[in-house]
Design a protein around this motif. Structure first.
Motif, PDB file in Angstrom:
ATOM      1  N   ILE A 454       0.402  -1.317  -0.085  1.00  0.00           N
ATOM      2  CA  ILE A 454      -0.192  -0.035  -0.129  1.00  0.00           C
ATOM      3  C   ILE A 454       0.485   0.995  -0.139  1.00  0.00           C
ATOM      4  CG2 ILE A 454      -1.944   1.235   1.199  1.00  0.00           C
ATOM      5  CD1 ILE A 454      -2.378  -1.111   2.548  1.00  0.00           C
ATOM      6  N   ASP A 455       1.425   1.298   0.396  1.00  0.00           N
ATOM      7  CA  ASP A 455       2.960   2.033   0.506  1.00  0.00           C
ATOM      8  C   ASP A 455       3.952   2.347  -0.576  1.00  0.00           C
ATOM      9  OD1 ASP A 455       1.894   3.085   3.646  1.00  0.00           O
ATOM     10  OD2 ASP A 455       2.898   1.780   4.683  1.00  0.00           O
ATOM     11  N   GLY A 456       3.780   1.830  -1.076  1.00  0.00           N
ATOM     12  CA  GLY A 456       5.006   1.152  -2.180  1.00  0.00           C
ATOM     13  C   GLY A 456       3.881   1.363  -3.307  1.00  0.00           C
ATOM     14  N   ASP A 457       2.294   1.597  -3.453  1.00  0.00           N
ATOM     15  CA  ASP A 457       1.216   2.257  -4.552  1.00  0.00           C
ATOM     16  C   ASP A 457       1.935   1.237  -5.625  1.00  0.00           C
ATOM     17  OD1 ASP A 457       1.063   5.276  -3.722  1.00  0.00           O
ATOM     18  OD2 ASP A 457       3.130   5.412  -4.041  1.00  0.00           O
ATOM     19  N   VAL A 458       1.591  -0.448  -4.877  1.00  0.00           N
ATOM     20  CA  VAL A 458       1.994  -1.114  -6.046  1.00  0.00           C
ATOM     21  C   VAL A 458       0.800  -1.659  -6.785  1.00  0.00           C
ATOM     22  CG1 VAL A 458       1.885  -4.127  -6.100  1.00  0.00           C
ATOM     23  CG2 VAL A 458       3.228  -2.213  -4.545  1.00  0.00           C
ATOM     24  N   VAL A 459       0.661  -1.741  -7.949  1.00  0.00           N
ATOM     25  CA  VAL A 459      -0.014  -1.940  -8.440  1.00  0.00           C
ATOM     26  C   VAL A 459      -0.887  -3.611  -9.125  1.00  0.00           C
ATOM     27  CG1 VAL A 459      -1.639  -1.369 -10.902  1.00  0.00           C
ATOM     28  CG2 VAL A 459      -0.944   0.858  -9.572  1.00  0.00           C
ATOM     29  N   LYS A 460      -1.834  -4.382  -8.877  1.00  0.00           N
ATOM     30  CA  LYS A 460      -1.770  -5.261  -8.884  1.00  0.00           C
ATOM     31  C   LYS A 460      -3.136  -5.484  -9.737  1.00  0.00           C
ATOM     32  CE  LYS A 460      -0.148  -7.226  -4.359  1.00  0.00           C
ATOM     33  NZ  LYS A 460      -0.867  -8.711  -3.800  1.00  0.00           N
ATOM     34  N   SER A 461      -3.107  -6.562 -10.795  1.00  0.00           N
ATOM     35  CA  SER A 461      -3.757  -6.493 -12.368  1.00  0.00           C
ATOM     36  C   SER A 461      -4.226  -8.317 -12.266  1.00  0.00           C
ATOM     37  CB  SER A 461      -2.857  -6.906 -13.115  1.00  0.00           C
ATOM     38  OG  SER A 461      -2.301  -6.035 -13.929  1.00  0.00           O
ATOM     39  N   VAL A 462      -6.068  -8.267 -12.436  1.00  0.00           N
ATOM     40  CA  VAL A 462      -6.120 -10.102 -12.171  1.00  0.00           C
ATOM     41  C   VAL A 462      -7.561  -9.501 -13.294  1.00  0.00           C
ATOM     42  CG1 VAL A 462      -8.258 -10.727 -11.429  1.00  0.00           C
ATOM     43  CG2 VAL A 462      -6.982  -9.639  -9.456  1.00  0.00           C
ATOM     44  N   ALA A 463      -6.247 -10.989 -14.124  1.00  0.00           N
ATOM     45  CA  ALA A 463      -6.167 -11.419 -15.782  1.00  0.00           C
ATOM     46  C   ALA A 463      -8.189 -12.639 -15.588  1.00  0.00           C
ATOM     47  CB  ALA A 463      -5.438 -12.010 -16.345  1.00  0.00           C
ATOM     48  N   THR A 464      -8.920 -12.630 -16.585  1.00  0.00           N
ATOM     49  CA  THR A 464      -9.344 -13.437 -16.895  1.00  0.00           C
ATOM     50  C   THR A 464      -8.782 -15.167 -17.891  1.00  0.00           C
ATOM     51  OG1 THR A 464      -9.483 -13.147 -19.612  1.00  0.00           O
ATOM     52  CG2 THR A 464     -10.940 -11.636 -17.976  1.00  0.00           C
ATOM     53  N   ASN A 465      -7.494 -14.937 -18.263  1.00  0.00           N
ATOM     54  CA  ASN A 465      -5.852 -15.844 -18.546  1.00  0.00           C
ATOM     55  C   ASN A 465      -7.021 -16.268 -19.774  1.00  0.00           C
ATOM     56  OD1 ASN A 465      -4.313 -15.168 -15.918  1.00  0.00           O
ATOM     57  ND2 ASN A 465      -6.038 -17.096 -14.519  1.00  0.00           N
ATOM     58  N   ASP A 466      -7.996 -15.653 -20.596  1.00  0.00           N
ATOM     59  CA  ASP A 466      -8.676 -16.353 -21.650  1.00  0.00           C
ATOM     60  C   ASP A 466      -7.629 -15.856 -23.136  1.00  0.00           C
ATOM     61  OD1 ASP A 466     -10.582 -15.533 -20.123  1.00  0.00           O
ATOM     62  OD2 ASP A 466     -11.718 -16.908 -21.364  1.00  0.00           O
ATOM     63  N   ILE A 467      -6.777 -14.595 -22.463  1.00  0.00           N
ATOM     64  CA  ILE A 467      -5.451 -14.382 -23.852  1.00  0.00           C
ATOM     65  C   ILE A 467      -3.782 -14.280 -22.864  1.00  0.00           C
ATOM     66  CG2 ILE A 467      -4.465 -12.650 -24.280  1.00  0.00           C
ATOM     67  CD1 ILE A 467      -7.197 -11.159 -24.812  1.00  0.00           C
ATOM     68  N   ALA A 468      -3.266 -15.220 -23.694  1.00  0.00           N
ATOM     69  CA  ALA A 468      -1.923 -15.200 -23.430  1.00  0.00           C
ATOM     70  C   ALA A 468      -0.965 -14.921 -24.342  1.00  0.00           C
ATOM     71  CB  ALA A 468      -1.691 -16.581 -23.302  1.00  0.00           C
ATOM     72  N   ALA A 469       0.154 -14.205 -24.375  1.00  0.00           N
ATOM     73  CA  ALA A 469       1.652 -13.566 -24.320  1.00  0.00           C
ATOM     74  C   ALA A 469       1.083 -12.207 -24.952  1.00  0.00           C
ATOM     75  CB  ALA A 469       2.246 -14.607 -25.241  1.00  0.00           C
ATOM     76  N   GLY A 470       0.035 -11.461 -25.236  1.00  0.00           N
ATOM     77  CA  GLY A 470      -0.673 -10.510 -25.528  1.00  0.00           C
ATOM     78  C   GLY A 470      -1.515 -10.520 -26.165  1.00  0.00           C
ATOM     79  N   ILE A 471      -2.438  -9.515 -26.585  1.00  0.00           N
ATOM     80  CA  ILE A 471      -3.568  -9.178 -27.410  1.00  0.00           C
ATOM     81  C   ILE A 471      -3.152  -9.495 -28.512  1.00  0.00           C
ATOM     82  CG2 ILE A 471      -5.248  -7.835 -28.307  1.00  0.00           C
ATOM     83  CD1 ILE A 471      -5.267  -6.596 -25.658  1.00  0.00           C
ATOM     84  N   ALA A 472      -2.137  -8.907 -29.348  1.00  0.00           N
ATOM     85  CA  ALA A 472      -1.903  -9.416 -30.703  1.00  0.00           C
ATOM     86  C   ALA A 472      -1.233 -11.293 -30.783  1.00  0.00           C
ATOM     87  CB  ALA A 472      -0.726  -8.217 -31.175  1.00  0.00           C
ATOM     88  N   GLY A 473      -0.510 -11.371 -29.982  1.00  0.00           N
ATOM     89  CA  GLY A 473       0.539 -12.205 -29.789  1.00  0.00           C
ATOM     90  C   GLY A 473      -0.967 -13.475 -30.106  1.00  0.00           C
ATOM     91  N   SER A 474      -1.911 -13.565 -29.220  1.00  0.00           N
ATOM     92  CA  SER A 474      -3.089 -14.119 -29.103  1.00  0.00           C
ATOM     93  C   SER A 474      -4.361 -14.030 -31.055  1.00  0.00           C
ATOM     94  CB  SER A 474      -4.098 -13.913 -27.754  1.00  0.00           C
ATOM     95  OG  SER A 474      -3.464 -14.561 -26.938  1.00  0.00           O
ATOM     96  N   LEU A 475      -4.642 -13.217 -30.946  1.00  0.00           N
ATOM     97  CA  LEU A 475      -5.012 -13.050 -32.047  1.00  0.00           C
ATOM     98  C   LEU A 475      -4.058 -13.518 -33.703  1.00  0.00           C
ATOM     99  CD1 LEU A 475      -6.385  -9.383 -31.925  1.00  0.00           C
ATOM    100  CD2 LEU A 475      -7.737 -10.999 -32.126  1.00  0.00           C
ATOM    101  N   LEU A 476      -3.183 -13.182 -33.832  1.00  0.00           N
ATOM    102  CA  LEU A 476      -2.270 -13.691 -34.629  1.00  0.00           C
ATOM    103  C   LEU A 476      -2.002 -15.049 -34.416  1.00  0.00           C
ATOM    104  CD1 LEU A 476       0.336 -11.018 -34.606  1.00  0.00           C
ATOM    105  CD2 LEU A 476      -1.295 -10.984 -35.997  1.00  0.00           C
ATOM    106  N   ARG A 477      -1.953 -15.901 -33.638  1.00  0.00           N
ATOM    107  CA  ARG A 477      -2.226 -17.336 -33.422  1.00  0.00           C
ATOM    108  C   ARG A 477      -3.571 -18.135 -34.297  1.00  0.00           C
ATOM    109  NH1 ARG A 477       0.097 -16.599 -28.777  1.00  0.00           N
ATOM    110  NH2 ARG A 477      -1.770 -16.402 -27.633  1.00  0.00           N
ATOM    111  N   ASN A 478      -4.733 -16.719 -34.090  1.00  0.00           N
ATOM    112  CA  ASN A 478      -6.191 -17.175 -35.114  1.00  0.00           C
ATOM    113  C   ASN A 478      -6.462 -16.883 -35.634  1.00  0.00           C
ATOM    114  OD1 ASN A 478      -7.192 -18.630 -31.947  1.00  0.00           O
ATOM    115  ND2 ASN A 478      -6.316 -16.838 -31.005  1.00  0.00           N
ATOM    116  N   VAL A 479      -5.368 -15.857 -36.605  1.00  0.00           N
ATOM    117  CA  VAL A 479      -5.910 -15.233 -37.405  1.00  0.00           C
ATOM    118  C   VAL A 479      -6.203 -16.081 -38.961  1.00  0.00           C
ATOM    119  CG1 VAL A 479      -3.466 -14.870 -38.185  1.00  0.00           C
ATOM    120  CG2 VAL A 479      -5.482 -13.313 -38.550  1.00  0.00           C
ATOM    121  N   ASP A 480      -7.044 -15.418 -39.615  1.00  0.00           N
ATOM    122  CA  ASP A 480      -7.352 -16.268 -41.040  1.00  0.00           C
ATOM    123  C   ASP A 480      -7.103 -15.422 -41.778  1.00  0.00           C
ATOM    124  OD1 ASP A 480      -8.391 -17.900 -43.482  1.00  0.00           O
ATOM    125  OD2 ASP A 480     -10.064 -17.334 -42.924  1.00  0.00           O
ATOM    126  N   ILE A 481      -6.000 -15.614 -42.797  1.00  0.00           N
ATOM    127  CA  ILE A 481      -5.170 -14.684 -43.791  1.00  0.00           C
ATOM    128  C   ILE A 481      -5.518 -15.461 -45.594  1.00  0.00           C
ATOM    129  CG2 ILE A 481      -3.262 -13.868 -44.710  1.00  0.00           C
ATOM    130  CD1 ILE A 481      -2.219 -14.399 -42.041  1.00  0.00           C
TER     131      ILE A 481
END
Length: 544
Positions: A454-481
């Protein structure tokens, strides 16, 4: 008969009879008065014992009985004993009657109700057979522990003109905010209570308490000046004073983004117990409500390697009713939520293979609200060892590589129509790509902050864990070219393979773009960023 009439007429001895009767009445009154006074004094003494026992129990609800027994034992021995101790939870809710604010139960107990009893031996009532009189007293005490927490507070490592462009477009005027200015604001911690105190005593504001300040009309320049006086960072203060001369003089009501809870009745800040937030986040939230401008459209040079011209459309939805960005309150009843957001970024890649020419990657991100609720405040041994737990639900949404009509981004009541994006245009061929990832629901996750965090102004993140290795990385693994060569649609071949390899190499830079924009706007796909801005372990007080 004559003698009887004579007796009736005589007046001898009347005074003696009246005196005798009066003395009897006076004696009786004195007897009752002395015993009544004794009972009153004992009642007052016993009430003090009950108050002390209730305060001791509320100080440490986990050991309430032992604490209360010690307090009772310190009282003069007059047959005083504790006959009942009921732990419970007390809510200081003005909409609830005083008698209904204490609810018995051990779950999240922050209060105790104590009943004590003593035996009084009256002075004169014993003549009539009354040997002892039982006297009882009851007291309820509560310890109100408070925590301040906020949502969407992650700081972005900004590059290029993004921070200045975002804040300027929200404000509706050119603020000329440089990366250095942004870094000063993002790292400069502002005491919110001190800010409100300076606003309360400043010109044009007539408010007796902090809560009244939040519902008063405050101009954006006034807010910036007050924030400058409430930070210990010289660079942040200088930037805020400069911005105060450039911000539009629109009025805002801070109550829509700040909820002071029980501290709304305060009239001064405690420098030893600040409620801190970074200056950029405060200013961003205030500018949004002050201008009503929640749409950003800009061409931005982000200064990120491998990324060329970037066109940005950002639409921020209305904040949910009664859901502030930062709130101060008690465990179990206080929540904050982020706003909805739609983001479409049309990104041009540099250094594409010669066979592809120019490559564009349009990424669409849609976010629902994220939520954080104050679950518990642990004040073991005082504020120095305090900890705060939040129940955090990340934002749901979707991410896509797609083209769309950006004029429809502001209609949150209608689903966005997505279509395959034209990513490469060559003289004899075009390449399109489409990917669409939807985030599923998730239950709230418990996040605990220690006093050091609290004193160190720490920010914590909670994720859905649906996306791994970033948004773009997840999209590119599923992109239909798909390739269209001379009007013939193809799903494979050299062109599609080359584009796929190019996107894979560019994925980290694309993630950096999306992450930076989201962080500056205060929202993130499939995540909720939370921070505890302060905690106050209250002293026990009598509540009834």
């Amino acid at each position: 008969m004559h003698r009887l009439r004579t007796f009736v007429r005589r007046r001898d001895g009347n005074v003696a009879m009246i005196v005798a009767g009066g003395m009897a009445m006076l004696t009786g009154t004195a007897v009752i008065g002395i015993d009544t006074a004794s009972m009153f004094l004992e009642k007052r003494r016993l009430q003090g014992v009950a108050d002390a026992a209730a305060l001791a129990a509320a100080q440490d609800p986990a050991n309430a009985t032992a604490r209360a027994q010690v307090a009772v034992a310190l009282s003069p021995d007059n047959g005083t004993r504790m006959v009942n101790l009921t732990p419970g939870h007390f809510e200081r809710d003005q909409s609830v009657t005083v008698d209904a604010r204490f609810v018995a139960g051990t779950a999240s107990a922050n209060a105790a109700q104590v009943t004590v009893e003593s035996q009084l031996r009256p002075f004169f009532a014993q003549i009539f057979g009354t040997q002892q009189v039982a006297i009882a007293a009851q007291a309820t005490a509560a310890r109100i522990d408070l925590a301040a927490f906020s949502i969407g507070t992650r700081l972005a490592s900004a590059q290029g003109r993004m921070p200045g462009a975002l804040l300027s477009q929200l404000a509706g005027s050119d603020l000329s905010l440089s990366v250095m200015d942004y870094n000063a604001l993002a790292s400069g911690q502002v005491d919110l209570l001190k800010t409100i105190e300076l606003l309360r005593t400043g010109p044009g504001v007539r408010a007796a308490a902090f809560g009244e300040v939040l519902t008063s009309d405050i101009t954006l320049p006034q807010l910036a000046i007050a924030m400058a006086g409430a930070t210990t960072s010289n660079s942040a203060a200088a930037t805020l004073r400069t911005l105060s001369t450039k911000l539009p003089s629109r009025s805002i009501r801070l109550a829509s983004i700040l909820d002071l809870g029980p501290l709304a009745d305060r009239t001064s800040a405690d420098p030893q117990r600040p409620i801190r937030a970074d200056a950029y986040a405060i200013l961003r939230e205030a500018v949004q409500i002050g201008t009503g401008n929640r749409q950003i459209q800009s061409d931005i040079d982000l200064g990120i390697a491998g990324i060329g011209r970037t066109r940005l459309w950002l639409q921020i939805g209305e904040r949910p009713a009664n859901s502030p960005w930062l709130s101060i309150g008690q465990a179990g009843r206080t929540a904050v939520r982020s706003a909805q957001m739609r983001l479409w970024i049309d990104i041009a890649l540099l250094n594409a293979p010669l066979s592809l020419g120019s490559v564009r990657v349009p990424i669409y991100v849609e976010l629902a609200e994220a939520e954080a609720r104050l679950a518990s405040i642990a004040c073991v041994g005082g504020s120095g060892n305090s900890a705060v737990s939040l129940d955090v639900t990340p934002s749901l949404g979707r991410a896509a590589i797609a083209d769309l009509d950006p004029t429809l981004l502001g209609n949150f009541q209608q689903a966005m129509a997505l279509r395959p994006a034209r990513m490469v245009t060559l003289p004899l061929a075009t390449l399109t790509g489409f990917a669409d990832i939807k985030l599923g629901g998730t239950a709230a996750q418990r996040v605990t902050f220690s006093r050091a965090e609290i004193d160190g102004d720490v920010v914590k993140s909670v994720a859905t864990n649906d996306i791994a290795a970033g948004i773009a990385g997840s999209l590119l693994r599923n992109v239909d070219i798909r390739a269209n060569v001379l009007g013939i649609g193809l799903s494979g071949g050299l062109l599609t393979t080359t584009l796929g390899n190019t996107l894979t190499v560019a994925a980290p830079a694309l993630d950096l773009v999306v992450g930076q924009v989201g962080a500056l706007a205060g929202v993130h796909l499939g995540q909720a960023d939370v921070r505890v801005d302060g905690v106050r372990c209250g002293a026990p007080m009598l509540v009834r």
